[in-house]
Design an enzyme around this catalytic site. Structure first.
Site, PDB file in Angstrom:
ATOM      1  N   LYS A  46       0.666  -1.166  -0.030  1.00 35.87           N
ATOM      2  CA  LYS A  46      -0.102  -0.217  -0.236  1.00 35.87           C
ATOM      3  C   LYS A  46       0.915   1.108   0.059  1.00 35.87           C
ATOM      4  O   LYS A  46       0.301   2.294  -0.156  1.00 35.87           O
ATOM      5  CB  LYS A  46      -1.110  -0.046   1.225  1.00 35.87           C
ATOM      6  CG  LYS A  46      -1.959  -1.063   1.427  1.00 35.87           C
ATOM      7  CD  LYS A  46      -2.601  -1.202   2.800  1.00 35.87           C
ATOM      8  CE  LYS A  46      -3.395  -2.391   2.939  1.00 35.87           C
ATOM      9  NZ  LYS A  46      -3.709  -2.396   4.313  1.00 35.87           N
ATOM     10  N   GLY A  47       2.055   1.182   0.105  1.00 42.40           N
ATOM     11  CA  GLY A  47       3.062   2.225   0.405  1.00 42.40           C
ATOM     12  C   GLY A  47       3.249   3.352  -0.783  1.00 42.40           C
ATOM     13  O   GLY A  47       3.500   4.224  -0.802  1.00 42.40           O
ATOM     14  N   GLU A 101       7.765   1.991  -6.231  1.00 42.16           N
ATOM     15  CA  GLU A 101       7.877   1.479  -4.651  1.00 42.16           C
ATOM     16  C   GLU A 101       7.860   2.646  -3.935  1.00 42.16           C
ATOM     17  O   GLU A 101       8.672   3.652  -4.185  1.00 42.16           O
ATOM     18  CB  GLU A 101       9.049   0.588  -4.502  1.00 42.16           C
ATOM     19  CG  GLU A 101       9.045  -0.689  -4.765  1.00 42.16           C
ATOM     20  CD  GLU A 101       8.920  -1.513  -3.356  1.00 42.16           C
ATOM     21  OE1 GLU A 101       7.892  -1.016  -2.434  1.00 42.16           O
ATOM     22  OE2 GLU A 101       9.488  -2.438  -3.142  1.00 42.16           O
ATOM     23  N   ASP A 105      14.251  -0.600   1.266  1.00 39.12           N
ATOM     24  CA  ASP A 105      14.935  -0.818   2.745  1.00 39.12           C
ATOM     25  C   ASP A 105      15.955  -2.013   2.711  1.00 39.12           C
ATOM     26  O   ASP A 105      17.279  -1.881   2.157  1.00 39.12           O
ATOM     27  CB  ASP A 105      13.950  -1.119   3.713  1.00 39.12           C
ATOM     28  CG  ASP A 105      14.314  -1.015   5.204  1.00 39.12           C
ATOM     29  OD1 ASP A 105      15.677  -1.046   5.448  1.00 39.12           O
ATOM     30  OD2 ASP A 105      13.496  -1.706   6.023  1.00 39.12           O
ATOM     31  N   LYS A 133      17.011   3.396   1.528  1.00 39.18           N
ATOM     32  CA  LYS A 133      18.055   3.256   2.668  1.00 39.18           C
ATOM     33  C   LYS A 133      19.012   2.339   2.121  1.00 39.18           C
ATOM     34  O   LYS A 133      19.001   1.287   2.501  1.00 39.18           O
ATOM     35  CB  LYS A 133      17.206   2.717   3.828  1.00 39.18           C
ATOM     36  CG  LYS A 133      16.106   3.485   4.389  1.00 39.18           C
ATOM     37  CD  LYS A 133      15.498   2.857   5.534  1.00 39.18           C
ATOM     38  CE  LYS A 133      14.068   3.341   6.089  1.00 39.18           C
ATOM     39  NZ  LYS A 133      13.458   2.375   6.984  1.00 39.18           N
ATOM     40  N   PHE A 154      13.275   4.804  10.650  1.00 40.59           N
ATOM     41  CA  PHE A 154      11.977   4.307  10.235  1.00 40.59           C
ATOM     42  C   PHE A 154      11.027   5.660  10.014  1.00 40.59           C
ATOM     43  O   PHE A 154      10.953   6.589  10.990  1.00 40.59           O
ATOM     44  CB  PHE A 154      11.333   3.619  11.326  1.00 40.59           C
ATOM     45  CG  PHE A 154      10.140   2.929  10.953  1.00 40.59           C
ATOM     46  CD1 PHE A 154       9.726   1.695  10.330  1.00 40.59           C
ATOM     47  CD2 PHE A 154       8.917   3.640  11.107  1.00 40.59           C
ATOM     48  CE1 PHE A 154       8.884   1.160   9.733  1.00 40.59           C
ATOM     49  CE2 PHE A 154       7.584   2.991  10.684  1.00 40.59           C
ATOM     50  CZ  PHE A 154       7.712   1.801  10.016  1.00 40.59           C
ATOM     51  N   ASP A 161       3.514   3.499   6.476  1.00 43.13           N
ATOM     52  CA  ASP A 161       2.499   3.440   7.678  1.00 43.13           C
ATOM     53  C   ASP A 161       3.518   2.948   8.904  1.00 43.13           C
ATOM     54  O   ASP A 161       4.524   2.499   8.664  1.00 43.13           O
ATOM     55  CB  ASP A 161       1.551   2.397   7.526  1.00 43.13           C
ATOM     56  CG  ASP A 161       2.039   0.778   7.362  1.00 43.13           C
ATOM     57  OD1 ASP A 161       2.963   0.837   6.680  1.00 43.13           O
ATOM     58  OD2 ASP A 161       1.887   0.031   8.254  1.00 43.13           O
ATOM     59  N   ARG A 167      -0.576   6.907   6.992  1.00 41.11           N
ATOM     60  CA  ARG A 167      -0.290   6.818   5.390  1.00 41.11           C
ATOM     61  C   ARG A 167      -0.695   8.200   4.782  1.00 41.11           C
ATOM     62  O   ARG A 167      -0.334   8.627   3.655  1.00 41.11           O
ATOM     63  CB  ARG A 167      -1.115   5.758   4.725  1.00 41.11           C
ATOM     64  CG  ARG A 167      -0.557   4.212   5.152  1.00 41.11           C
ATOM     65  CD  ARG A 167      -1.277   3.306   4.260  1.00 41.11           C
ATOM     66  NE  ARG A 167      -1.145   1.981   4.835  1.00 41.11           N
ATOM     67  CZ  ARG A 167      -0.089   1.279   4.588  1.00 41.11           C
ATOM     68  NH1 ARG A 167       1.118   1.610   4.060  1.00 41.11           N
ATOM     69  NH2 ARG A 167      -0.010  -0.159   4.896  1.00 41.11           N
TER      70      ARG A 167
HETATM   71  P1  IMP Z   1      12.188  -3.917   2.005  1.00 40.67           P
HETATM   72  O1  IMP Z   1      12.843  -4.390   3.512  1.00 40.67           O
HETATM   73  O2  IMP Z   1      13.064  -3.289   0.944  1.00 40.67           O
HETATM   74  O3  IMP Z   1      11.857  -5.319   1.405  1.00 40.67           O
HETATM   75  O4  IMP Z   1      10.980  -3.269   2.294  1.00 40.67           O
HETATM   76  C1  IMP Z   1       9.751  -3.625   2.251  1.00 40.67           C
HETATM   77  C2  IMP Z   1       8.753  -2.681   2.547  1.00 40.67           C
HETATM   78  O5  IMP Z   1       8.741  -2.296   3.998  1.00 40.67           O
HETATM   79  C3  IMP Z   1       8.634  -1.214   2.067  1.00 40.67           C
HETATM   80  O6  IMP Z   1       8.089  -1.454   0.499  1.00 40.67           O
HETATM   81  C4  IMP Z   1       7.987  -0.688   2.941  1.00 40.67           C
HETATM   82  O7  IMP Z   1       6.465  -0.835   2.705  1.00 40.67           O
HETATM   83  C5  IMP Z   1       8.230  -1.068   4.034  1.00 40.67           C
HETATM   84  N1  IMP Z   1       9.147  -0.447   4.805  1.00 40.67           N
HETATM   85  C6  IMP Z   1      10.627  -0.289   4.951  1.00 40.67           C
HETATM   86  N2  IMP Z   1      11.122   0.838   5.702  1.00 40.67           N
HETATM   87  C7  IMP Z   1       9.878   1.412   6.089  1.00 40.67           C
HETATM   88  C8  IMP Z   1       9.778   2.800   6.958  1.00 40.67           C
HETATM   89  O8  IMP Z   1      10.814   3.156   7.228  1.00 40.67           O
HETATM   90  N3  IMP Z   1       8.640   2.988   7.165  1.00 40.67           N
HETATM   91  C9  IMP Z   1       7.434   2.455   6.483  1.00 40.67           C
HETATM   92  N4  IMP Z   1       7.627   1.361   5.959  1.00 40.67           N
HETATM   93  C10 IMP Z   1       8.921   0.924   5.641  1.00 40.67           C
END
Ligand code: IMP
Length: 180
Positions: A46-47, A101, A105, A133, A154, A161, A167
């Site tokens: 949903k991001g 996206e 992260d 990040k 974060f 969210d 959001r």
């Molecule tokens: P990944 O760790 O790169 O797989 O990130 C997956 C998902 O985690 C992202 O698309 C976000 O929806 C969520 N996410 C990662 N870091 C944050 C943050 O700092 N705040 C909110 N959601 C996050």
């Protein structure tokens, strides 16, 4: 039962006008890069809820839009398991796909989505992420278009969210300690 979470104050990290300027610049760059083509924008829910429409509004090339959603493994990051919970409605085969996206992260989600799309015969695949990040990476993936590169912090707002809240904030912020 009505669960009423205690919401924490949010401190502005990236202001709404700064986001707007950067998203407009990304849309202009993508419009230049895709001139003469009709890309398929794939938003990751949903991001992408606020980022995708803002980006879409700024694009000067005709494009179509589809959505995907993956399960969140937050709270159990070590497992790294990513699961598809909503798939595309149309086949992306032969399309110039731009994955949209909220944030990269660990990169595990993006790694999963890139492999999933590449396996379906897309013509090309690029990634547009609002936030990056880089210090948190666990999978060797990078976005092609990045709004802001940020430290390991974060963030919430502008689609992102914490426990499904925040959001709708028009800016990106960090959560502060609860007021007692
Ligand atoms: P990944 O760790 O790169 O797989 O990130 C997956 C998902 O985690 C992202 O698309 C976000 O929806 C969520 N996410 C990662 N870091 C944050 C943050 O700092 N705040 C909110 N959601 C996050």
């Amino acid at each position: 039962m009505n669960r009423k979470p205690r919401l924490r104050p949010v401190k502005t990290f990236i202001s709404a006008p700064r986001i707007r300027r950067r998203v407009d610049a990304l849309a202009a760059q993508i419009s230049r890069d895709y001139a003469g083509r009709q890309p398929l924008l794939v938003g990751v829910l949903k991001g992408c809820l606020l980022f995708l429409p803002d980006l879409l509004r700024g694009l000067k090339v005709p494009c179509t839009v589809d959505l995907m959603a993956v399960s969140s493994y937050r709270g159990d990051k070590s497992s790294g398991a990513v699961r598809l919970v909503l798939d595309l409605r149309e086949s992306p085969a032969g399309r110039d796909v731009i994955l949209v996206e909220d944030i990269v992260d660990t990169g595990l989600t993006l790694d999963y989505l890139k492999k999933s799309l590449a396996a379906r015969g897309v013509r090309s695949l690029r990634v547009c992420a609002l936030l990056d990040k880089p210090s948190c990476r666990r999978a060797p993936v990078e976005a092609d278009y990045i709004g802001f590169s940020i430290p390991d912090r974060f963030v919430v707002g502008y689609g992102m969210d914490h426990d499904e809240h925040y959001r709708g904030l028009p800016y990106i912020g960090t959560l502060q300690k609860e007021r007692s």
